[in-house]
Design a protein around this motif. Structure first.
Motif, short mmCIF file in Angstrom:
data_model
loop_
_atom_site.label_atom_id
_atom_site.label_comp_id
_atom_site.label_asym_id
_atom_site.label_seq_id
_atom_site.Cartn_x
_atom_site.Cartn_y
_atom_site.Cartn_z
N GLU A 148 -5.75 0.03 1.88
CA GLU A 148 -5.71 0.98 0.78
C GLU A 148 -7.00 1.64 0.77
O GLU A 148 -7.21 2.98 0.69
CB GLU A 148 -5.33 0.50 -0.59
N ALA A 187 -3.65 7.17 -2.82
CA ALA A 187 -3.15 6.08 -2.25
C ALA A 187 -3.34 4.79 -3.36
O ALA A 187 -4.39 4.88 -4.00
CB ALA A 187 -4.12 5.80 -1.04
N TYR A 189 4.92 3.70 2.30
CA TYR A 189 4.44 2.44 1.95
C TYR A 189 4.52 1.65 2.84
O TYR A 189 5.33 1.73 3.77
CB TYR A 189 5.21 2.01 0.74
N VAL A 231 1.01 -1.31 0.00
CA VAL A 231 0.02 0.16 -0.14
C VAL A 231 0.78 1.11 -0.08
O VAL A 231 2.21 1.29 0.89
CB VAL A 231 -0.98 0.13 1.25
N VAL A 261 -2.53 0.49 -4.25
CA VAL A 261 -1.95 -1.06 -3.82
C VAL A 261 -1.30 -1.66 -5.27
O VAL A 261 -1.87 -1.45 -6.21
CB VAL A 261 -3.09 -1.83 -3.21
N LYS A 310 -7.85 5.65 1.57
CA LYS A 310 -8.22 6.65 0.65
C LYS A 310 -9.55 7.35 1.23
O LYS A 310 -9.72 8.45 0.76
CB LYS A 310 -9.07 5.56 -0.72
#
Length: 99
Positions: free
Chosen positions: A65, A18, A52, A6, A20, A69
């Motif tokens: 993730e 953001a 990350y 992520v 993944v 968000k």
């Protein structure tokens, strides 16, 4: 065991994105080169990876993730700056007092 990541990118307009991925380096290059013209980051380049985290389970990475968000800018910044103790307070809803 394959890792998933992520990540949070800081865009040229100071916004955050953001995402993944299972290949962080490749995905970052794709963002930087504008591989997907419809993507949020395409018109906001150049980009910087500011956070990350790695996961051994892609499903947990995706859940994280999605959660990130939804977060406010302040909460994302606390995560980026390792200010984990601030996260619970930033999650509280702010109510306006009617006069």
């Amino acid at each position: 065991m394959k890792l998933s990541y992520v990540y949070i990118l800081k865009c040229s307009d100071e916004s955050y994105y953001a995402g993944v991925t299972t290949n962080l380096e490749k995905r970052f290059v794709q963002h930087q080169q504008g591989f997907y013209k419809e993507s949020y980051t395409y018109r906001r380049r150049p980009l910087t990876i500011v956070f990350y985290a790695s996961f051994t389970d892609i499903n947990i990475a995706i859940e994280n993730e999605k959660q990130i968000k939804k977060w406010s800018r302040a909460k994302k910044q606390a995560l980026i700056h390792d200010e984990y103790e601030a996260l619970p307070n930033l999650a509280k809803k702010k109510f306006r007092i009617k006069k």
